[in-house]
Structures are given as C-alpha cells and as structure tokens.
Design an enzyme around this catalytic site. Structure first.
Site, PDB file in Angstrom:
ATOM      1  N   HIS A   1      21.438   8.918  12.884  1.00 16.50           N
ATOM      2  CA  HIS A   1      20.370   9.716  13.508  1.00 16.50           C
ATOM      3  C   HIS A   1      20.567   9.811  15.033  1.00 16.50           C
ATOM      4  CE1 HIS A   1      16.018  11.189  12.753  1.00 16.50           C
ATOM      5  NE2 HIS A   1      16.588  11.866  13.738  1.00 16.50           N
TER       6      HIS A   1
ATOM      7  N   ILE B   1      17.286  24.774  16.471  1.00 15.62           N
ATOM      8  CA  ILE B   1      18.591  24.145  16.209  1.00 15.62           C
ATOM      9  C   ILE B   1      19.436  25.025  15.286  1.00 15.62           C
ATOM     10  CG2 ILE B   1      19.763  22.101  15.311  1.00 15.62           C
ATOM     11  CD1 ILE B   1      17.244  20.490  16.137  1.00 15.62           C
TER      12      ILE B   1
ATOM     13  N   GLU C   1      15.425   5.620   6.236  1.00 13.73           N
ATOM     14  CA  GLU C   1      15.968   5.109   7.498  1.00 13.73           C
ATOM     15  C   GLU C   1      15.095   3.936   7.927  1.00 13.73           C
ATOM     16  OE1 GLU C   1      16.463   8.085  10.567  1.00 13.73           O
ATOM     17  OE2 GLU C   1      17.273   9.493   9.140  1.00 13.73           O
TER      18      GLU C   1
HETATM   19  P1  NAD Z   1      12.117  24.525  14.622  1.00 12.35           P
HETATM   20  O1  NAD Z   1      10.677  24.327  14.348  1.00 12.35           O
HETATM   21  O2  NAD Z   1      12.525  25.270  15.836  1.00 12.35           O
HETATM   22  O3  NAD Z   1      12.817  25.223  13.358  1.00 12.35           O
HETATM   23  C1  NAD Z   1      12.597  24.853  12.049  1.00 12.35           C
HETATM   24  C2  NAD Z   1      12.657  26.126  11.222  1.00 12.35           C
HETATM   25  O4  NAD Z   1      12.656  25.765   9.846  1.00 12.35           O
HETATM   26  C3  NAD Z   1      11.463  27.065  11.445  1.00 12.35           C
HETATM   27  O5  NAD Z   1      11.938  28.345  11.822  1.00 12.35           O
HETATM   28  C4  NAD Z   1      10.764  27.089  10.087  1.00 12.35           C
HETATM   29  O6  NAD Z   1      10.192  28.341   9.780  1.00 12.35           O
HETATM   30  C5  NAD Z   1      11.909  26.776   9.164  1.00 12.35           C
HETATM   31  N1  NAD Z   1      11.544  26.236   7.856  1.00 12.35           N
HETATM   32  C6  NAD Z   1      10.595  25.318   7.548  1.00 12.35           C
HETATM   33  N2  NAD Z   1      10.633  25.045   6.225  1.00 12.35           N
HETATM   34  C7  NAD Z   1      11.612  25.808   5.700  1.00 12.35           C
HETATM   35  C8  NAD Z   1      12.129  25.986   4.389  1.00 12.35           C
HETATM   36  N3  NAD Z   1      11.659  25.288   3.362  1.00 12.35           N
HETATM   37  N4  NAD Z   1      13.132  26.856   4.218  1.00 12.35           N
HETATM   38  C9  NAD Z   1      13.636  27.566   5.258  1.00 12.35           C
HETATM   39  N5  NAD Z   1      13.196  27.437   6.518  1.00 12.35           N
HETATM   40  C10 NAD Z   1      12.192  26.579   6.730  1.00 12.35           C
HETATM   41  O7  NAD Z   1      12.761  23.048  14.612  1.00 12.35           O
HETATM   42  P2  NAD Z   1      14.143  22.604  15.255  1.00 12.35           P
HETATM   43  O8  NAD Z   1      13.913  22.158  16.649  1.00 12.35           O
HETATM   44  O9  NAD Z   1      15.163  23.634  14.983  1.00 12.35           O
HETATM   45  O10 NAD Z   1      14.423  21.278  14.381  1.00 12.35           O
HETATM   46  C11 NAD Z   1      14.879  21.381  13.049  1.00 12.35           C
HETATM   47  C12 NAD Z   1      14.950  20.015  12.409  1.00 12.35           C
HETATM   48  O11 NAD Z   1      15.869  19.168  13.120  1.00 12.35           O
HETATM   49  C13 NAD Z   1      13.629  19.244  12.385  1.00 12.35           C
HETATM   50  O12 NAD Z   1      13.521  18.567  11.146  1.00 12.35           O
HETATM   51  C14 NAD Z   1      13.806  18.204  13.467  1.00 12.35           C
HETATM   52  O13 NAD Z   1      12.993  17.085  13.238  1.00 12.35           O
HETATM   53  C15 NAD Z   1      15.272  17.897  13.299  1.00 12.35           C
HETATM   54  N6  NAD Z   1      15.900  17.236  14.447  1.00 12.35           N
HETATM   55  C16 NAD Z   1      16.837  16.293  14.204  1.00 12.35           C
HETATM   56  C17 NAD Z   1      17.450  15.641  15.266  1.00 12.35           C
HETATM   57  C18 NAD Z   1      18.503  14.585  15.024  1.00 12.35           C
HETATM   58  O14 NAD Z   1      18.633  13.688  15.822  1.00 12.35           O
HETATM   59  N7  NAD Z   1      19.266  14.690  13.948  1.00 12.35           N
HETATM   60  C19 NAD Z   1      17.087  15.942  16.591  1.00 12.35           C
HETATM   61  C20 NAD Z   1      16.149  16.946  16.809  1.00 12.35           C
HETATM   62  C21 NAD Z   1      15.550  17.589  15.723  1.00 12.35           C
END
Ligand code: NAD
Length: 316
Positions: free
Chosen positions: A290, A156, A272
């Site tokens: 969300h 994302i 939430e």
């Molecule tokens: P992803 O696993 O592809 O990417 C997450 C990245 O964060 C990874 O590259 C990881 O190395 C990095 N990371 C972890 N801890 C970190 C820190 N402390 N500092 C810097 N980088 C760090 O995940 P994604 O698919 O990109 O999802 C990201 C977030 O979005 C997740 O929390 C997911 O649950 C959330 N999400 C939210 C929604 C929504 O409806 N709002 C929908 C989908 C996903």
C-alpha cells in the site's frame, strides 16, 4: 496557539508551513488505544490511513475542530458523524494521483517481464541455473499496442490513462459517470497532444483488455469476481492499486492458478496489514505494501495542501 497532532506524520514542508503560520505541530505517534486521552488537548488531528478517527474518539475529544486526511480515502474516519458534530473534515484528493498511476506501471512492467519472480530467484550459482532462468523468463511481452482497461475513471484512473497513452497503449475506460472523449497529454518539451479514450461497458472492457487496472473506491461487492475473471481474455494481467476488497481474492487466486490471469500486481489487499500467504507467495503476483502515494513528490504535495487547508480553516 492552535495545536495539531500529525498522528501518522506529515511531510517536513507541511510542518514548516504550519509552524511558520504559528501552529504547534506534534508528530509523535499516539497509539490508537491511547488516543482518546492523548488527543484531548489538541485542536486538530491529521492522519493517513493508519489512525482511525471513529465516533468514540470524536466524542472523547470535544476540543477537536478539524480532522485532516493526508491522501484520498476517508474510510478510516467517521466523516458524516464528524461533520454532524460541526467538525471540518478535509483531505488532499489529487496530490497523489500521479504517484499511484506510476505504481500501476511498475506492476505492469514487472508482470510482463516476470521481475517479481526473477527477483526472488536470482542470484544463481552456475550456468545451468542461469540458463534455466533465462528460458523461464524468455516470453515477455511489450506494452505498446496493447489494450489497458481502466475501471474507475476518476483522478487516478485518468492519470493512469495518460501514462498508458504515452506508452502507446489503447485505453478502454468504464465509470459510473460520463467519461471524457479525450485527454490532454503533456509530453517532454511541453508538447501537448489530445488522445482518444474509448468509453465502453464494463463487460466489453473486461472481455477486450489485455490488462485491467482498478481505480474505484471500496464497495461491499468486489468489482472483479469469479464471473468477471471468466470473461477476461486468456492470460490477461490485473493490477489493483485502489482498495482491498475490490477484487475477490479467492477468485483471483483461482484465475492465477488456472492461467486465466497471467499475473496480478497488488498494492492493496483484503485484511491489510496481514494479507493472505497464498497470494503473497504466488510466483505470478507482484506486491507492494500500500505505497501508491508514498513518493517524495506526492508526500510534499500532500503535506503542503494539508497545511494550507488547516491554515485556511483556523485563520479565516
Ligand atoms: P476518484 O473519486 O477521483 O475516482 C473514483 C472513480 O471511480 C469515480 O469516477 C467513480 O465514479 C468511479 N466508480 C466508483 N464505483 C465504481 C464502479 N463500481 N465501477 C466503475 N467506476 C466506479 O478517486 P481516485 O482519487 O481516483 O482514487 C481511486 C481509488 O484509489 C480509491 O479507492 C482510493 O482510495 C485509491 N487510492 C489508493 C492509493 C494507494 O496508495 N494505493 C492512494 C490514493 C488513492
């Protein structure tokens, strides 16, 4: 015939794919407290974020062979335990990335033009009030040429960077893992361009960004707390479309009230589905419940991918 309970629903396309492949798919929602009984005769369950699949439920339903999560985060599933017990646990991590990234910009555009507040205060009666509001919202800014700092440069985070680059913003990125030096953008007319990404330390990102967007998983310690807010540029904007708990909400509120942070766009919250009232009613906070992945396109992709994963598992 294999029976699937889609307890938090599944896109009709996914349901149709499964039914065509010979599965029975039930989309009636069974309340959490009744699931250990209700799930007994199913072979698989699919969930989004609402239904919890914990150890006790897994133990109570030995027929279950697969748990499917439509979406990314699996914090509502005891994944390790399920896998230890021989169950397959699958999710659809990439299907919603673009939708979440676009929601970031819905919040950003809202914040820089005060839409959250004008939506609350319009319509108005009479010239005086109209003109007062015109004045109140007269100091908007543009995104082009501004710096967005993206913390968490996974699926994302990268999609968010691409939208930002397309808008003419500069991208600062921080991740625990290596960050690509550039990203390929696909523009209208299928024009492809490579754009640079500036990988920086988290301190530099926080200090230099006009806007900060979080894309990390949940962790016990918030990524943005009191110290980080103190480091930010005066008037920075913050967006969180990742997970509740990644921002210290007390520190955020303090930063909003002092003007250190000019606005926050929040799709996710502590506690939430009952976020705190002082954030919900803050004039400089733009809110969504969300819904990052909740677009027709993302739900179709999620449903299709989940159905294919289930079919592959049971039929191969
Ligand atoms: P992803 O696993 O592809 O990417 C997450 C990245 O964060 C990874 O590259 C990881 O190395 C990095 N990371 C972890 N801890 C970190 C820190 N402390 N500092 C810097 N980088 C760090 O995940 P994604 O698919 O990109 O999802 C990201 C977030 O979005 C997740 O929390 C997911 O649950 C959330 N999400 C939210 C929604 C929504 O409806 N709002 C929908 C989908 C996903």
């Amino acid at each position: 015939m294999f029976r699937i309970l889609a307890n938090d629903g599944i896109d009709p396309i996914g349901k149709e794919l499964l039914e065509k492949a010979g599965f029975q798919v039930d989309t009636n929602h069974i309340p959490q407290a009744e699931l250990s009984e209700g799930l007994k005769n199913y072979d698989a369950i699919t969930v989004r974020s609402a239904t919890k699949v914990r150890k006790d439920l897994i133990d109570a339903c030995p027929n279950i062979k697969l748990i499917g999560r439509g979406g990314v985060g699996m914090d509502n599933i005891d994944v390790d335990y399920a896998r230890e017990k021989g169950l397959a646990v699958v999710n659809t991590p990439a299907a919603s990335s673009l939708s979440v990234a676009e929601l970031v910009f819905a919040h950003l555009f809202t914040g820089i033009r005060f839409l959250q507040d004008s939506n609350r205060k319009m319509p108005v009666e009479g010239n005086t009030r109209f003109n007062d509001l015109k004045k109140a919202y007269a100091k908007g800014i543009e995104l082009r040429g501004k710096k967005i700092g993206i913390i968490g440069f996974g699926r994302i985070g990268r999609e968010t960077a691409k939208v930002a680059l397309g808008l003419g913003m500069d991208v600062l990125a921080y991740d625990l893992f290596e960050i690509p030096k550039e990203l390929e953008l696909v523009l209208g007319g299928n024009v492809r361009v490579n754009c640079p990404i500036n990988a920086v330390s988290v301190e530099q990102l926080i200090k230099e960004s006009d806007f900060i967007s979080l894309h990390v998983p949940f962790s016990e310690k918030p990524v943005l707390g009191k110290e980080e807010f103190a480091l930010m540029k005066d008037g920075a904007g913050v967006v969180n479309c990742s997970r509740g708990g990644t921002i210290d909400e007390d520190a955020l509120l303090e930063a909003l009230n002092s003007g250190k942070v000019s606005f926050a766009g929040l799709d996710v919250f502590d506690n939430e589905p009952t976020p705190r009232q002082d954030l919900l009613s803050h004039p400089n906070v733009s809110l969504t419940p969300h819904i990052g992945a909740s677009t027709n396109e993302a739900q179709e992709r999620i449903g299709t991918e989940l159905a294919n994963l289930i079919i592959d598992f049971f039929k191969n």
